[in-house]
Design a protein around this motif. Sequence first.
Motif, PDB file in Angstrom:
ATOM      1  N   VAL A 169      51.408  20.114  32.741  1.00 48.61           N
ATOM      2  CA  VAL A 169      52.223  18.895  32.755  1.00 48.61           C
ATOM      3  C   VAL A 169      51.704  17.892  33.768  1.00 48.61           C
ATOM      4  CG1 VAL A 169      54.318  19.991  31.913  1.00 48.61           C
ATOM      5  CG2 VAL A 169      53.863  19.958  34.355  1.00 48.61           C
ATOM      6  N   CYS A 170      50.787  18.329  34.627  1.00 44.57           N
ATOM      7  CA  CYS A 170      50.184  17.451  35.623  1.00 44.57           C
ATOM      8  C   CYS A 170      48.837  18.055  35.991  1.00 44.57           C
ATOM      9  CB  CYS A 170      51.082  17.340  36.858  1.00 44.57           C
ATOM     10  SG  CYS A 170      50.352  16.437  38.259  1.00 44.57           S
ATOM     11  N   GLY A 171      47.810  17.236  36.046  1.00 48.74           N
ATOM     12  CA  GLY A 171      46.492  17.755  36.393  1.00 48.74           C
ATOM     13  C   GLY A 171      45.641  16.702  37.077  1.00 48.74           C
ATOM     14  N   GLY A 172      44.761  17.157  37.960  1.00 54.72           N
ATOM     15  CA  GLY A 172      43.901  16.201  38.650  1.00 54.72           C
ATOM     16  C   GLY A 172      42.906  16.900  39.549  1.00 54.72           C
ATOM     17  N   GLY A 173      42.392  16.150  40.510  1.00 51.95           N
ATOM     18  CA  GLY A 173      41.419  16.688  41.441  1.00 51.95           C
ATOM     19  C   GLY A 173      40.579  15.594  42.073  1.00 51.95           C
ATOM     20  N   ARG A 174      39.484  16.021  42.700  1.00 45.74           N
ATOM     21  CA  ARG A 174      38.572  15.088  43.378  1.00 45.74           C
ATOM     22  C   ARG A 174      37.544  14.512  42.411  1.00 45.74           C
ATOM     23  NH1 ARG A 174      37.953  13.715  48.362  1.00 45.74           N
ATOM     24  NH2 ARG A 174      39.387  14.644  49.869  1.00 45.74           N
ATOM     25  N   TYR A 175      37.106  13.285  42.735  1.00 40.05           N
ATOM     26  CA  TYR A 175      35.989  12.679  41.997  1.00 40.05           C
ATOM     27  C   TYR A 175      35.174  11.833  42.987  1.00 40.05           C
ATOM     28  CZ  TYR A 175      39.688   9.098  41.591  1.00 40.05           C
ATOM     29  OH  TYR A 175      40.724   8.222  41.842  1.00 40.05           O
ATOM     30  N   ASP A 176      34.572  12.539  43.947  1.00 44.94           N
ATOM     31  CA  ASP A 176      33.935  11.867  45.077  1.00 44.94           C
ATOM     32  C   ASP A 176      32.754  10.977  44.689  1.00 44.94           C
ATOM     33  OD1 ASP A 176      35.736  12.960  46.842  1.00 44.94           O
ATOM     34  OD2 ASP A 176      34.456  14.635  47.419  1.00 44.94           O
ATOM     35  N   GLY A 177      32.142  11.200  43.531  1.00 45.09           N
ATOM     36  CA  GLY A 177      30.976  10.393  43.179  1.00 45.09           C
ATOM     37  C   GLY A 177      31.251   9.249  42.235  1.00 45.09           C
ATOM     38  N   LEU A 178      32.498   9.093  41.778  1.00 48.67           N
ATOM     39  CA  LEU A 178      32.776   8.124  40.716  1.00 48.67           C
ATOM     40  C   LEU A 178      32.607   6.681  41.172  1.00 48.67           C
ATOM     41  CD1 LEU A 178      33.630   7.541  37.839  1.00 48.67           C
ATOM     42  CD2 LEU A 178      36.030   7.700  38.569  1.00 48.67           C
ATOM     43  N   VAL A 179      33.096   6.343  42.355  1.00 42.99           N
ATOM     44  CA  VAL A 179      32.983   4.960  42.824  1.00 42.99           C
ATOM     45  C   VAL A 179      31.513   4.545  42.902  1.00 42.99           C
ATOM     46  CG1 VAL A 179      33.478   3.362  44.722  1.00 42.99           C
ATOM     47  CG2 VAL A 179      35.158   5.116  44.100  1.00 42.99           C
ATOM     48  N   GLN A 180      30.694   5.416  43.425  1.00 40.72           N
ATOM     49  CA  GLN A 180      29.264   5.125  43.527  1.00 40.72           C
ATOM     50  C   GLN A 180      28.612   5.064  42.144  1.00 40.72           C
ATOM     51  OE1 GLN A 180      27.163   7.884  46.057  1.00 40.72           O
ATOM     52  NE2 GLN A 180      25.776   6.288  46.777  1.00 40.72           N
ATOM     53  N   GLU A 181      29.030   5.932  41.235  1.00 37.88           N
ATOM     54  CA  GLU A 181      28.496   5.946  39.873  1.00 37.88           C
ATOM     55  C   GLU A 181      28.748   4.613  39.168  1.00 37.88           C
ATOM     56  OE1 GLU A 181      26.884   6.995  36.220  1.00 37.88           O
ATOM     57  OE2 GLU A 181      26.676   8.028  38.145  1.00 37.88           O
ATOM     58  N   LEU A 182      29.868   3.959  39.517  1.00 36.67           N
ATOM     59  CA  LEU A 182      30.218   2.683  38.890  1.00 36.67           C
ATOM     60  C   LEU A 182      29.723   1.481  39.688  1.00 36.67           C
ATOM     61  CD1 LEU A 182      33.822   3.488  37.602  1.00 36.67           C
ATOM     62  CD2 LEU A 182      31.659   3.578  36.371  1.00 36.67           C
ATOM     63  N   GLY A 183      28.814   1.732  40.642  1.00 42.87           N
ATOM     64  CA  GLY A 183      28.168   0.625  41.344  1.00 42.87           C
ATOM     65  C   GLY A 183      28.751   0.291  42.691  1.00 42.87           C
ATOM     66  N   GLY A 184      29.644   1.116  43.204  1.00 43.96           N
ATOM     67  CA  GLY A 184      30.264   0.835  44.491  1.00 43.96           C
ATOM     68  C   GLY A 184      29.693   1.683  45.596  1.00 43.96           C
ATOM     69  N   PRO A 185      30.320   1.630  46.779  1.00 38.51           N
ATOM     70  CA  PRO A 185      29.864   2.448  47.913  1.00 38.51           C
ATOM     71  C   PRO A 185      30.225   3.913  47.711  1.00 38.51           C
ATOM     72  CG  PRO A 185      31.878   1.266  48.491  1.00 38.51           C
ATOM     73  CD  PRO A 185      31.480   0.772  47.126  1.00 38.51           C
ATOM     74  N   ALA A 186      29.710   4.767  48.568  1.00 38.14           N
ATOM     75  CA  ALA A 186      30.025   6.197  48.502  1.00 38.14           C
ATOM     76  C   ALA A 186      31.402   6.421  49.123  1.00 38.14           C
ATOM     77  CB  ALA A 186      28.963   7.001  49.237  1.00 38.14           C
ATOM     78  N   VAL A 187      32.424   6.403  48.289  1.00 41.77           N
ATOM     79  CA  VAL A 187      33.809   6.537  48.741  1.00 41.77           C
ATOM     80  C   VAL A 187      34.412   7.797  48.125  1.00 41.77           C
ATOM     81  CG1 VAL A 187      36.109   5.494  48.766  1.00 41.77           C
ATOM     82  CG2 VAL A 187      34.081   4.040  48.932  1.00 41.77           C
ATOM     83  N   PRO A 188      34.824   8.763  48.936  1.00 36.41           N
ATOM     84  CA  PRO A 188      35.496   9.945  48.375  1.00 36.41           C
ATOM     85  C   PRO A 188      36.832   9.551  47.754  1.00 36.41           C
ATOM     86  CG  PRO A 188      35.647   9.954  50.769  1.00 36.41           C
ATOM     87  CD  PRO A 188      34.724   8.823  50.404  1.00 36.41           C
ATOM     88  N   ALA A 189      37.238  10.287  46.714  1.00 37.37           N
ATOM     89  CA  ALA A 189      38.457   9.909  45.996  1.00 37.37           C
ATOM     90  C   ALA A 189      39.042  11.108  45.286  1.00 37.37           C
ATOM     91  CB  ALA A 189      38.136   8.796  44.989  1.00 37.37           C
ATOM     92  N   LEU A 190      40.321  11.011  44.979  1.00 43.59           N
ATOM     93  CA  LEU A 190      40.997  12.048  44.215  1.00 43.59           C
ATOM     94  C   LEU A 190      42.270  11.485  43.625  1.00 43.59           C
ATOM     95  CD1 LEU A 190      42.862  14.545  46.573  1.00 43.59           C
ATOM     96  CD2 LEU A 190      41.903  12.392  47.373  1.00 43.59           C
ATOM     97  N   GLY A 191      42.838  12.202  42.642  1.00 44.69           N
ATOM     98  CA  GLY A 191      44.066  11.736  42.015  1.00 44.69           C
ATOM     99  C   GLY A 191      44.599  12.736  41.018  1.00 44.69           C
ATOM    100  N   PHE A 192      45.676  12.352  40.331  1.00 40.00           N
ATOM    101  CA  PHE A 192      46.194  13.186  39.247  1.00 40.00           C
ATOM    102  C   PHE A 192      46.860  12.315  38.199  1.00 40.00           C
ATOM    103  CE2 PHE A 192      50.038  13.516  42.121  1.00 40.00           C
ATOM    104  CZ  PHE A 192      50.982  12.973  41.259  1.00 40.00           C
TER     105      PHE A 192
END
Length: 449
Positions: free
Chosen positions: A282-305
Amino acid sequence: MGNLTSAPRGTQDVLPANSYKWKYIERAAAEEAKAFGYREIRTPVFEHTELFVRSVGDGTDVVQKEMYTFNDKGGRSVTLKPEGTAGVVRALLEHGSFNDPMPLKTYYITPCFRYEKPQAGRFREFHQFGVEAFGSSSPLIDAEIISLGQAILTRLGVPDIHLEINSIGCPQCREKYRAALREYFESRKDQLCETCLGRLDKNPMRILDCKNPECAALAKDAPRILSYLCEDCREHFDGVKQTLDMMEIPYTVNPTIVRGLDYYTRTVFEFITTSLGSQSAVCGGGRYDGLVQELGGPAVPALGFGMGLERLLLLMEKTNCPFEEEAPCDIYIGSMGEEPARAAAKLAARLRAEFGVYAECDLMGRGVKAQMKYANKIGARFSAVIGENELEQKKITIKNMVSGETKEMALDKAFVEKLADFMAYEQLYNSCQDIETMFRKSQEGEQPE
């Protein structure tokens, strides 16, 4: 040709009789997110297709099979968003938000679209409550965001929920793990479904998420990612578990959780229920530390659900969770005749504008008996009827629709203010009486109703 009076397959209408349930869930989730420091973000319903191909992964089922993609009139490929994270990252990049103080915390409630077989709790147009946090690589924020998910489900009274967590490591960990998976499944490729045969070279981790019974049986004996974590990833995962232990949030480590999108790294988690039949998240998520950089941004750690609202609503209804209903009509002002009807409309307008009172009056030209029947149907707490005599005598009788008691009040300049005060007092008095009754019953050993 489609039926003009039927919603497209995989979509649904939310009628006024049920919309309060949606509003209750959305309000509860938003208020819990606010208590954790998250602020709302809103992004477009469609984005450039390349955004999802790069973020979600061109080897995923979402991109290959499920996206609603089309060319606009300018020949540009656009896609109705299949999930919420990519649009949030794009928006924050576009507006320079990663220069703001960190951590940056956002939440959203958004429609999403995936072309898949409709079933209970799963639609082609569905709605998602999601949170995204940026800037911290600490395991403390992993635990915090998990605790936010738990807080929402607890507030809504959802029973039989348990948390499962895993770590899928960093890209370096996963490269070694993928090699081990390829070797394992290669020798069993004749038992894989057609979809998983395609996954074997591109992303063998996706085979672990396959719902095909034969593939699922093979996956049980496959190598586990936890055996391939590097020292940093193992230390991070240990930190998440230790913090959850300190926060007294129970969990189970499930090494088969990989999540369905390519951007995940390290921590992944799901809140699972068995109340919907087969085990379901009913709820799922986790980290995606490389996504911001993959989309052309800085190396910013991130997570969500993300939390699917249709599935959550289905679960709450099936397990008889209480929904906070909208407040009923405060007062229904009936009328007899044209001039009294205009006076009733004016009185209702003043009550709404000056005191925020939920007031209704007759708009259908009904007789008084039919008006009072309607007042009962909408649950009005008070009622009144204005006729020629009331206008001449400048007096009106207010009726408490619950107790049946009446009170005569003068139709003078201060009437609206006195009426609002009277209704507020009556409501407070009745609430105090209810509390007093419950307290007395509990003292006497009775079970309060």
